[in-house]
Design an enzyme around this catalytic site. Structure first.
Site, PDB file in Angstrom:
ATOM      1  NE  ARG A   1      -3.541  -0.186   2.623  1.00 46.91           N
ATOM      2  CZ  ARG A   1      -3.940  -0.736   3.782  1.00 46.91           C
ATOM      3  NH1 ARG A   1      -3.581  -0.210   4.928  1.00 46.91           N
ATOM      4  NH2 ARG A   1      -4.679  -1.824   3.790  1.00 46.91           N
TER       5      ARG A   1
ATOM      6  NE  ARG B   1      -2.766   1.827   9.364  1.00 41.78           N
ATOM      7  CZ  ARG B   1      -3.419   0.683   9.268  1.00 41.78           C
ATOM      8  NH1 ARG B   1      -4.403   0.564   8.408  1.00 41.78           N
ATOM      9  NH2 ARG B   1      -3.089  -0.330  10.029  1.00 41.78           N
TER      10      ARG B   1
ATOM     11  CE  LYS C   1      -7.554  -0.568  11.813  1.00 40.18           C
ATOM     12  NZ  LYS C   1      -7.893  -1.532  10.783  1.00 40.18           N
TER      13      LYS C   1
ATOM     14  CE  LYS D   1      -7.672   2.821   9.086  1.00 40.97           C
ATOM     15  NZ  LYS D   1      -8.784   1.964   8.667  1.00 40.97           N
TER      16      LYS D   1
ATOM     17  CB  CYS E   1     -13.465  -4.078   1.628  1.00 35.12           C
ATOM     18  SG  CYS E   1     -14.018  -5.751   1.973  1.00 35.12           S
TER      19      CYS E   1
ATOM     20  CB  CYS F   1      -8.700  -9.557   2.584  1.00 36.45           C
ATOM     21  SG  CYS F   1      -8.798  -9.086   4.309  1.00 36.45           S
TER      22      CYS F   1
ATOM     23  CB  CYS G   1     -14.289  -9.567   7.706  1.00 40.47           C
ATOM     24  SG  CYS G   1     -13.045  -8.312   8.038  1.00 40.47           S
TER      25      CYS G   1
ATOM     26  CB  CYS H   1     -11.570  -2.113   4.547  1.00 38.84           C
ATOM     27  SG  CYS H   1     -10.433  -2.999   5.612  1.00 38.84           S
TER      28      CYS H   1
HETATM   29  S1  SF4 Z   1     -13.221  -5.331   5.487  1.00 37.37           S
HETATM   30 FE1  SF4 Z   1     -12.374  -7.264   6.147  1.00 37.37          FE
HETATM   31  S2  SF4 Z   1     -12.483  -8.539   4.341  1.00 37.37           S
HETATM   32 FE2  SF4 Z   1     -12.702  -6.462   3.637  1.00 37.37          FE
HETATM   33  S3  SF4 Z   1     -10.621  -5.879   3.115  1.00 37.37           S
HETATM   34 FE3  SF4 Z   1     -11.024  -5.174   5.189  1.00 37.37          FE
HETATM   35  S4  SF4 Z   1     -10.231  -6.791   6.462  1.00 37.37           S
HETATM   36 FE4  SF4 Z   1     -10.467  -7.645   4.430  1.00 37.37          FE
END
Ligand code: SF4
Length: 1529
Positions: free
Chosen positions: A1023, A1092, A1162, A1164, A1383, A1389, A1428, A1432
């Site tokens: 990244r 970040r 983290k 942000k 995401c 991931c 998940c 993100c």
């Molecule tokens: S929300 Fe969860 S599944 Fe989606 S990129 Fe982020 S860590 Fe991975």
């Protein structure tokens, strides 16, 4: 109960019950045949068969030499049946002769539907098969059974054919009677056949197999002893004498089988008095009579070889070899006055062997004339084959005397309404004094469209390659065998063959030669209006053979001719495509791979002609396909390379788009034959692109489909002939390269490939096996000490594994011989030998086993034979009792552990102690339950009183990793040097995050690689750090190049406005990092427990104001950057190669802001510029809301603190939170305010529990005022009152906009931020081309889109033209799609529980018709999806969100604020696509009618009562629609 409606169904059911393997030949994998739907139903229900418990149904496309698939199962002793249309029979003739000697049954539905062509049966009548015909539904069922019984009993192949339309009006019949099947099918013969496989000597050598009969020197009628034993003509053996020493009547054909050593039924009992001879016609007849009499006894239905229907005193008869239906009714209902009143119908039930005597017996003596009607459309000889059979039977030999007159007819299609008229015509001719032979009845017109088409059609998925060809070659492209092309007099199937294409290409080449001559003549003529065309034509003619020049000149010449207007110019323009040097292609499928030896592929290669072939292979990878010896599919690429004169490339568009382009261009440029074999695997033609992608990845990764290019002339230029474009190659290819010494050359030239080449797939597996053997040996040694304890774990996120390992160490310390191993790695057959076993499992998805325990569970749950009576065991389960909100789902809590406990007990295992349950909801998570369980285990094992146990090292925490890392160095540099693995050490995985890279593995490949014993496909995500998401065009180009050279050819524009690369393997990691730094960008602190990338609104319309704000974002970012020098040491070694010491104490770093432990978690920061909240200012640790002064420039910021998204499903201690307002600060203080907030978090954040370490929890724990007070203390002043502001939306504004300076800005829609090329949309190439000419900036948006910023009016036309060329100007998508965001999730991931980026577009497509129907197409509704709850894509702020719970299951949230100001709330838990669509459709319908003026979807869902509004993070879990109960259901 009558339930069977069609003959296809009746036959499919009998075939399924009577076979081991059913080959279902279909028009396409996604298109059903008459039989396939029923076969599929039976096999998906796992219905039991009579012959085998679970018959196997294999689907095969009709054009891939389908009968080839029959040999392997037949030779391995499996009874095979085939269901097919008649269209496959003729091309299969070479196989039919061999298959006739096996007990195979081929059920043939005659086609075309409605008016079938019986010549497909007569053409193969001599191939040795027995042929049975049925006409009605009931007969279909009986003949299917007869065919199977006969095949099993006689060992001969049987073809059962029928016209499916003939019985379409029949009444329903009952399903087959299983008892009848059991009685009629000869189980002994079947078992004999099944128990003695014959092996497979060679497909192309006739092994001389002959089914034989064993007899006692008396007639088979008396013996009835058939044996599926076979004799080989190829191997001479002593003849078996009969009882009296006579040789058997079979003479020299009697052989003792050397191919087949199976005992025959009778030879085992009476070896001295038996003889063996091939099965003959009489045997078939006898055997069949026996079968039919069994059927007759059970059902009352009688059958004979020839069947006569009609009056006993008939004077004439129709022998119909065709569709009888139209005539039967007419004749049965005939009036006495009708010409055919005294007429009967004869049909052949047993067509081959043709038993003439039976025919004679079946025709009443009174019949004087017989009309033979043959429904044969492809007639090749004057007299029909059936007519000849009948003439031979009735008009030759003794029967000829007084035999009836025979008159042949050709039977065409008869409309039922004209049947009586047709009959009259037939009888008028028949009864005339000199009847006309071969009279046609009906016309050969095809009246109805077939229900199931066995035609050639290009599957949609395969169009990807065609599109690329179109893109690359444009007007120059010429496809010789294009399916849509019309070729007079040539059928589509012939036109699609390589031979045809090749011939037409040769003609085309000749044609162009002639055309060049015509142009030369025209250049000298004076027939043009002006002399301009002459000059251009001369120029063109001079360069006619030079593709580059001629293609440049062609448009000019055409333009001049077009304006000339003379007849000669018009004439030349008629062939204007010939002005170009065409790129000529033949397109084929893997069907071409089956008959390579004599096909056009061979011709093309052997000709040396400059012709390109694109051959698309669609077979998905599987163990079977990888072995493939049975089908003998040719490796066309390898074949062509062996030929030596051809350019060869093996490509896969879903693996590398760039490589496909390179290969096509190289193939075109190569002067000679070129073969591009292209992979596009699918199980069904309508498979989703996601499935095709996953299948492609598997095949490429495992080396089944290597990507390579081979150019035989490269060597002359000092370049390697062979370039490998994927990581692994398969054995055959490796052997080829070795043999030609190219491998060593390649290894010399490209040392980086040498590990991949020498360590190919096979050797890698062997290495793994060796490692396993060593482990087993170590374990054996270990067992020499103490009592045994085997600990098996199943773990997804590492908790169960860590627990198991710790338990193992503790056991060892107590003197036990412990072994710790993942369940799936443990050989189940060893389990009964274990003394003490501990099973530890966590819980995945819907109460499923974690990945590494699934195979173990599948094996143990179905295994009733394991005897664990001497095994003692204990189980500990890990789960979350609140994971499933619905009461009925509570049973999933710790289900794997509970299931294991019950199953082991069922198998006789003795419980050491009761199951332990670890619950994430307990105060100390699963440790609470574990701490109580473990001592009981030691007690049960009698090792609880052991003294002076060694002290256990405390578990290593992230905090310790940071401290010990020497300012983020760890052993990263050493790990990068270790080429024995694609991974790095676990502690380094934590540290590399600070450097902007994570280790991941490709989850699409995880299971397959595991099954192969390979380590996961590790690769890194990188990244970048990009302040405010602004990049120069040169940086864009660098990023584009890096993604192609080192990553997976795609770039991800992230939700935090930066570039992300996926799929960077360890060996390329350093180069990629250097590339990024060369572009004057960095990756440091892009991830990890530091501040970040700082985000900033995109704001195209006010450039000066945006510049002000962007400068502040850069200032904050630089100010909070970590100071460690480790980053430069590790990744950016001096260009002169000087080594820099990377570890140890030589370099002492200092982190003035962070200290050696950095932040607890983290951090942000984001800036939003009202009215745009496109960076979701409430969702970050610090949110700055820009405040504009009266002069239109930046004045200061309102500061929010404590926003954050990450959550753990149903763990109420975790929640998303929107930032709290701290107040206003002027611009020059913004960076310091951010620093002080960060420092208060640094010193007060939770460093023990990472799930509770974010700033949002610190603020809630301390209270907003206390926290703010501490910040103000550090600042030395207080925040001012917040200034007014207003947000209107958090989505992007697409399309062109103009700023105050008159510059233009365009926001592209980049779906979910993925910049990639596909055949439909070459987006990446387009953006690259734009970057080459663009003079402004690229601005990445917080919604993963892209703004092309600062386009001057002068450049507008160029940019717009490029956008149009690459389809980048399209922003006409639905409002829902434009407002959506997902995401990454699968496949990279590691935390993903469900698909996201690859799935959301599909879901939206499925909703779009509903939007349309309800007039909502243009409405912006913010929909987000994540794989998940890490969140993100900031799902908790969306109006509607889906958060992955398990593969294919999502939690659904409603009620977020449209401009990101309000969190949403759980509405439904663990719902699948079907439920999502149903709920969404209902909601959208209601929203469209119930909404108030201007009311947003999220607000409406709250007002309408679907969810309660979430007022702050802490109330996120309150009042959810699905009430959770604390107790277990
Ligand atoms: S929300 Fe969860 S599944 Fe989606 S990129 Fe982020 S860590 Fe991975």
């Amino acid at each position: 109960m009558a339930s069977v409606a069609t003959v296809g169904e009746a036959v499919a059911r009998v075939a399924y019950a009577s076979s081991d393997v059913i080959l279902s030949i279909q028009p396409a994998l996604g298109a059903d045949s008459e039989f396939s739907k029923h076969l599929h139903t039976l096999s998906s229900k796992r219905a039991p068969g009579i012959i085998v418990k679970e018959p196997e149904v294999q689907l095969i496309r009709h054009n891939v030499d389908p009968l080839l698939s029959a040999f392997q199962p037949l030779r391995s002793g499996r009874l095979v049946s085939v269901t097919t249309s008649s269209s496959v029979l003729l091309p299969s003739i070479p196989h039919l002769y061999k298959l006739a000697q096996y007990p195979i049954v081929i059920h043939v539905a005659l086609h075309p539907y409605g008016y079938p062509d019986y010549s497909e049966i007569t053409a193969i009548r001599q191939c040795g098969f027995v042929f049975l015909q049925s006409e009605t539904l009931l007969e279909g069922q009986d003949m299917a059974l007869s065919a199977h019984a006969l095949a099993i009993k006689s060992g001969k192949g049987v073809i059962h054919f029928f016209d499916p339309a003939n019985s379409e009006k029949d009444n329903l019949i009952s399903a087959e009677d299983p008892e009848l099947l059991k009685n009629v099918l000869d189980a002994n013969s079947a078992r004999n056949y099944q128990s003695t496989p014959t092996g497979s000597p060679s497909l192309y050598v006739d092994e001389g197999r002959l089914p034989t009969i064993i007899e006692n020197g008396i007639s088979p009628t008396e013996v009835g002893q058939f044996s599926p034993a076979v004799a080989s003509e190829a191997t001479a053996a002593p003849q078996i004498k009969g009882k009296n020493g006579d040789e058997s009547s079979a003479g020299s054909s009697i052989r003792e089988s050397s191919v087949d050593s199976r005992p025959s039924i009778s030879s085992a009992s009476s070896i001295n008095s038996t003889s063996m001879r091939p099965v003959n016609s009489e045997d078939i007849q006898v055997c069949l009579s026996g079968i039919w009499s069994q059927i007759s006894i059970a059902t009352g239905r009688t059958y004979q070889a020839f069947e006569y229907t009609g009056p006993d005193d008939a004077d004439s008869a129709l022998f119909i070899f065709g569709s009888t239906g139209v005539f039967v009714d007419e004749i049965l209902d005939a009036q006495p006055s009708d010409e055919y009143a005294k007429c009967g119908i004869i049909t052949a039930r047993l067509y081959r062997p043709w038993i003439g005597a039976s025919l004679i017996a079946s025709v009443p003596q009174s019949v004087r004339r017989i009309a033979v009607l043959e429904q044969i459309r492809k007639k090749t000889v004057k007299w029909g084959p059936v007519l000849m059979d009948i003439l031979t039977s009735l008009r030759t030999g003794p029967s000829a005397l007084g035999a009836p007159m025979i008159v042949g007819y050709q039977l065409g299609y008869i409309e039922p309404s004209t049947a009586s008229q047709a009959l009259r015509g037939i009888f008028q001719n028949l009864n005339s004094p000199s009847p006309i032979q071969n009279l046609e009845v009906g016309n050969h017109h095809q009246p109805r469209r077939p229900l199931t088409e066995y035609t050639l059609e290009q599957p949609k998925t395969e169009s990807a390659y065609m599109k690329i060809l179109d893109q690359v070659f444009g007007e120059r492209l010429y496809i010789a065998n294009r399916l849509s092309a019309t070729n007079a007099g040539i059928s589509a199937s012939i036109a699609a063959k390589p031979e045809f294409g090749f011939g037409s290409l040769l003609a085309r080449i000749e044609h162009r030669k002639r055309f060049i001559g015509e142009v030369q003549e025209a250049a000298a003529s004076r027939e043009f209006v002006t002399d301009v065309p002459q000059k251009w034509l001369s120029k063109w003619a001079l360069s006619a053979e030079d593709p580059k020049k001629v293609n440049g000149l062609a448009p000019e010449v055409i333009a001049r001719l077009s304006t000339d207007g003379s007849p000669l110019a018009s004439q030349l323009l008629q062939s204007k495509s010939l002005f170009f040097e065409e790129s000529q292609w033949l397109i084929g499928s893997d069907a071409w791979a089956y008959d390579l030896g004599n096909s056009g592929v061979h011709h093309v290669i052997a000709s040396g002609a400059n012709v390109n072939m694109l051959i698309i292979d669609s077979q998905p990878w599987s163990e079977r396909a990888a072995a493939d010896a049975t089908r003998r599919k040719k490796d066309i690429g390898l074949y062509a390379m062996n030929f030596g004169n051809a350019y060869v490339a093996s490509v896969a568009v879903y693996s590398s788009y760039t490589q496909v382009l390179e290969a096509m261009i190289e193939a075109d440029q190569f002067n000679g034959p070129s073969v591009v074999v292209a992979y596009l695997p699918y199980h069904e033609e309508n498979d989703s692109p996601l499935t095709v992608l996953q299948e492609t990845k598997k095949a490429v990764d495992l080396g089944y489909w290597p990507l390579y290019r081979w150019s035989p002339n490269n060597e002359e230029n000092g370049e390697a002939n062979f370039s490998l474009d994927s990581e692994r190659i398969k054995k055959e290819l490796e052997n080829f390269l070795k043999r030609d010494n190219h491998l060593s050359q390649l290894m010399r030239r490209r040392p980086d490939f040498s590990a991949n080449l020498s360590g190919s797939y096979g050797t890698e597996v062997r290495e793994v096996q060796k490692r396993r053997a060593k482990d087993a040996y170590d374990r054996m040694l270990e067992r020499l000490y103490g009592a045994p304890l085997t600990i098996l774990f199943a773990s997804d996120n590492g908790n169960a594994e860590n627990l198991a390992k710790r338990l193992g160490n503790r056991g060892k310390a107590r003197g036990l011989k412990t072994m710790v191993i993942a369940m799936d790695d443990y050989p189940l057959e060893d389990l009964p030998g274990e003394e003490n076993v501990v099973l530890i499992s966590s819980t995945a998805g819907q109460g499923e086993f974690p990945q590494n325990g699934r195979a173990f569970w599948d094996a143990i749950k179905d295994n009733a034979e394991l005897d664990l009576s001497t095994t003692k065991y204990a189980v500990f389960a890990l789960g979350d009792s609140h994971y499933w909100p619905r009461k009925e789902d509570k049973r999933f809590y710790n289900k794997p552990g509970k299931d294991l406990d019950a199953r082991v007990a069922f198998l006789g295992g003795k419980r050491l102690i009761d199951i332990g349950l670890g619950d994430d909801q307990d105060p100390d998570s699963y440790q609470t339950g574990y701490n109580e369980w473990e001592p009981r285990l030691w007690e049960a094992l009698n090792v609880d009183k052991v003294e002076s146990l060694p002290e256990e090292p405390p578990p290593i925490t992230n905090e310790e990793i940071k401290i010990q890392s020497n300012f983020l160095r760890g052993t990263i540099a050493e790990g990068l040097e270790d080429l024995s693995t694609g991974a790095i050490a676990a502690s380094d995985q934590q540290l590399t995050k600070f450097h902007g890279t994570y280790m991941q593995d490709d989850r699409d490949l995880r299971d397959e690689r595991k099954a192969q014993g390979l380590e996961p496909a590790y690769a890194f995500m990188i990244r970048c750090r990009l302040n405010g998401g602004v990049a120069a065009p040169s940086q864009w180009l660098q990023m584009d190049a890096i993604s192609s050279a080192y990553g997976n050819e795609t770039m991800k524009l992230t939700t935090r406005q930066t570039f992300q690369f996926h799929g960077v393997v360890k060996t390329k990691l350093k180069s990629a990092m250097r590339g990024i730094n060369k572009a004057l960008m960095t990756t440091i602190a892009a991830c990890g427990d530091v501040n970040r990338n700082v985000m900033c609104s995109t704001l195209p319309t006010q450039s000066a104001y945006h510049r002000d704000v962007h400068q502040v974002s850069a200032k904050i970012s630089d100010h909070l950057l970590p100071s460690t020098t480790a980053y430069h040491e590790i990744w950016l070694k001096d260009d002169d190669g000087k080594q820099i010491k990377v570890a140890g104490d030589a370099i002492v770093d200092h982190e003035p802001l962070y200290g050696p432990t950095y932040l607890p978690r983290k951090f942000k920061i984001t800036i939003a510029i009202p009215p745009h909240n496109d960076t979701d200012v409430y969702a970050h640790d610090i949110g700055l809301i820009a405040i504009k002064g009266k002069n239109g420039r930046l004045e200061g910021f309102n500061i929010l603190a404590g926003g954050g998204m990450g959550v753990t499903h149903n763990n109420k201690k975790t929640y998303p939170r929107t930032g709290s307002m701290f107040g206003y600060v002027p611009t020059d203080k913004a960076h310091l305010v951010c620093e002080k907030i960060m420092l208060v978090q640094r010193d007060n954040g939770d460093r023990k529990n990472r799930k509770h370490a974010r700033l949002k929890y610190t603020i809630d724990d301390m209270g907003v005022d206390v926290f703010k007070g501490k910040v103000e203390e550090l600042l030395g002043y207080k925040f001012e009152e917040p200034r007014p502001f207003e947000f209107q939306s958090n989505v992007d504004t697409f399309g062109w906009q103009r700023d105050e300076f008159g510059m233009n800005h365009h926001t592209f829609f980049i779906e979910n931020g993925r910049v990639e090329d596909t055949a439909d949309f070459p987006m990446k190439t387009g953006l690259r081309e734009i970057a080459k000419v663009h003079k402004g900036e690229f601005r990445l948006t917080g919604n993963q889109h892209l703004c092309l910023s600062g386009v001057h009016d002068n450049d507008l036309e160029t940019i717009k033209a490029l956008m149009k060329q690459y389809k980048l100007d399209n922003v006409q998508f639905s409002g829902l799609r434009l407002s959506s965001s997902a995401c990454v999730a699968f496949p990279t991931c590691g935390l993903a529980m469900a698909e996201s980026e690859r799935y959301l577009p599909e879901l939206i497509t499925k909703l779009e018709s509903c939007l349309e129907d309800n007039g909502l197409r243009q409405d912006s509704i913010v929909m987000r999806m994540t794989g998940c709850p890490n969140g993100c894509a900031r799902p908790w702020l969306a109006e509607v969100a889906f958060v992955g719970k398990a593969y294919g299951a999502y939690n659904m949230y409603l009620g977020g604020g449209y401009h990101g100001q309000r969190l949403n709330k759980l509405y439904r838990s663990s719902i699948t696509e079907e439920e999502i669509l149903e709920i969404m459709r209902g909601l959208l319908r209601r929203y469209s009618v119930e909404r108030e003026m201007g009311e947003r979807f999220g607000d409406w869902t709250v007002r309408a009562g679907f969810v309660k509004a979430t007022t702050e993070g802490k109330t996120f879990h309150d009042g959810v629609a699905e009430v959770e109960s604390d107790g277990e259901a």
